[in-house]
Design a protein around this motif. Structure first.
Motif, PDB file in Angstrom:
ATOM      1  N   ILE A  25      -2.050  39.681  16.419  1.00 44.28           N
ATOM      2  CA  ILE A  25      -2.195  38.402  17.238  1.00 44.28           C
ATOM      3  C   ILE A  25      -2.597  38.889  18.681  1.00 44.28           C
ATOM      4  O   ILE A  25      -1.798  39.796  19.151  1.00 44.28           O
ATOM      5  N   VAL A  27      -2.948  37.613  22.534  1.00 44.93           N
ATOM      6  CA  VAL A  27      -2.359  36.612  23.645  1.00 44.93           C
ATOM      7  C   VAL A  27      -3.025  36.653  24.678  1.00 44.93           C
ATOM      8  O   VAL A  27      -3.157  37.585  25.717  1.00 44.93           O
ATOM      9  N   SER A  54      -5.968  36.472  14.871  1.00 41.97           N
ATOM     10  CA  SER A  54      -5.642  35.159  15.655  1.00 41.97           C
ATOM     11  C   SER A  54      -5.596  35.612  17.104  1.00 41.97           C
ATOM     12  O   SER A  54      -5.032  36.455  17.377  1.00 41.97           O
ATOM     13  N   ILE A  56      -4.459  33.697  20.624  1.00 41.53           N
ATOM     14  CA  ILE A  56      -3.773  32.576  21.046  1.00 41.53           C
ATOM     15  C   ILE A  56      -4.071  32.451  22.630  1.00 41.53           C
ATOM     16  O   ILE A  56      -3.629  33.536  23.469  1.00 41.53           O
ATOM     17  N   VAL A  58      -3.358  31.031  26.385  1.00 36.29           N
ATOM     18  CA  VAL A  58      -2.221  30.124  26.905  1.00 36.29           C
ATOM     19  C   VAL A  58      -2.697  29.546  28.228  1.00 36.29           C
ATOM     20  O   VAL A  58      -2.485  30.525  29.045  1.00 36.29           O
ATOM     21  N   ARG A  91      -7.184  29.731  19.285  1.00 37.60           N
ATOM     22  CA  ARG A  91      -6.825  28.379  19.287  1.00 37.60           C
ATOM     23  C   ARG A  91      -6.126  28.390  20.743  1.00 37.60           C
ATOM     24  O   ARG A  91      -5.393  29.463  21.198  1.00 37.60           O
ATOM     25  N   ASP A  93      -3.001  27.114  23.228  1.00 41.92           N
ATOM     26  CA  ASP A  93      -1.692  26.897  23.019  1.00 41.92           C
ATOM     27  C   ASP A  93      -1.085  26.385  24.220  1.00 41.92           C
ATOM     28  O   ASP A  93      -0.976  27.216  25.159  1.00 41.92           O
ATOM     29  N   LEU A 112       6.506  33.640  20.789  1.00 50.41           N
ATOM     30  CA  LEU A 112       5.572  33.828  19.526  1.00 50.41           C
ATOM     31  C   LEU A 112       5.986  34.877  18.711  1.00 50.41           C
ATOM     32  O   LEU A 112       5.702  34.655  17.433  1.00 50.41           O
TER      33      LEU A 112
END
Ligand code: ATP
Length: 242
Positions: A25, A27, A54, A56, A58, A91, A93, A112
């Motif tokens: 993941i 970030v 993925s 994320i 932010v 995506r 967030d 997370l």
């Protein structure tokens, strides 16, 4: 069980699949005021180089590091959604905007890691942020949760790209801030190559500051650095104009 009795066959459907590697993941936090193609390229490189399941993205609330007043949150969120909407596996967030107040990355990565236990986390940042990482709130705690993935930000601050590496087997990041490098070694007890890795991203000489000031002062050309949807949004809401 009677030893003569044949063991019951386990129906295929109940067999556990061979354990897969942990989800990866990314970030990626930022003010995104506005999001530009440097951000997009960084996100794209992170997904490819780190083979992320993925990413994320932010948008930050009011950060301690941003002394200026940022554009309203709903504009930054909308522009971020437009900028990254076509990036597979990514995506946006709004967790930091929803939390309100000053944004702390440690709160985001803690939250997370609770939501997605058993995952490997990568914090995606530019070299300017990496070199000042020891000024981040609870930075040593952040390093317990994530590996930093660092992109070159300017020709002055370059990751060490002297070695060719296959994807994922990335080279360790070369710290230019020696005090920080030593601080990290002290925390970890030794040089841990997975504390930070370099992303293979060509240098993109663009910043949100430049884009804002070009629009504000000269009404100049910024289209080469912006997703057309973001540019249209900026124009229709008269952002960054005096
Ligand atoms: P500002 O100029 O307002 O400080 P910025 O362009 O640096 O904004 P941010 O939203 O603050 O954009 O950056 C979010 C993250 O993206 C940071 O980790 C930053 O280092 C990184 N980043 C931004 N622009 C680039 C770029 N051109 N190349 C590599 N990384 C970048």
């Amino acid at each position: 069980m009677n030893p003569k009795q044949a063991p019951e066959a386990i129906p295929k459907t109940t067999l556990r699949p061979y354990p897969q590697s942990r989800p990866r993941i990314g970030v990626f936090g930022g003010a995104f005021d506005p999001p530009h193609l440097g951000h997009f390229k960084l996100a794209q490189s992170a997904i490819i180089d780190l083979q992320l399941d993925s990413l994320i993205i932010v948008p930050t609330g009011q950060g301690l590091h941003k002394s200026r007043c940022m554009s309203p949150e709903h504009h930054r969120l909308k522009m971020t959604q437009l900028a990254f909407q076509d990036l597979p596996n990514a995506r946006v967030d709004p967790c930091e905007l929803d939390r309100g107040g000053v944004s702390y990355t440690i709160d985001t990565v803690l939250s997370l890691s609770t939501q997605l236990p058993g995952s490997d986390f990568y914090l995606i940042i530019g070299a300017d942020q990496a070199e000042a990482f020891d000024t981040w709130h609870r930075w040593t705690d952040i390093l317990q949760i994530v590996t930093l993935a660092v992109a070159a930000r300017s020709s002055q601050i370059q990751p060490d790209t002297t070695l060719e590496h296959p994807k994922v087997e990335l080279e360790s990041y070369k710290w230019h801030n020696q005090a920080l490098a030593q601080g990290i070694q002290k925390i970890k007890g030794h040089t841990d190559p997975r504390i930070a890795v370099s992303l293979h991203m060509p240098c993109m000489p663009v910043s949100a500051t430049q884009i804002r000031s070009t629009i504000q002062q000269q009404g100049g050309e910024v289209s080469q650095w912006l997703n057309p949807l973001v540019l249209a949004y900026i124009r229709s809401h008269f952002l960054y104009t005096p």
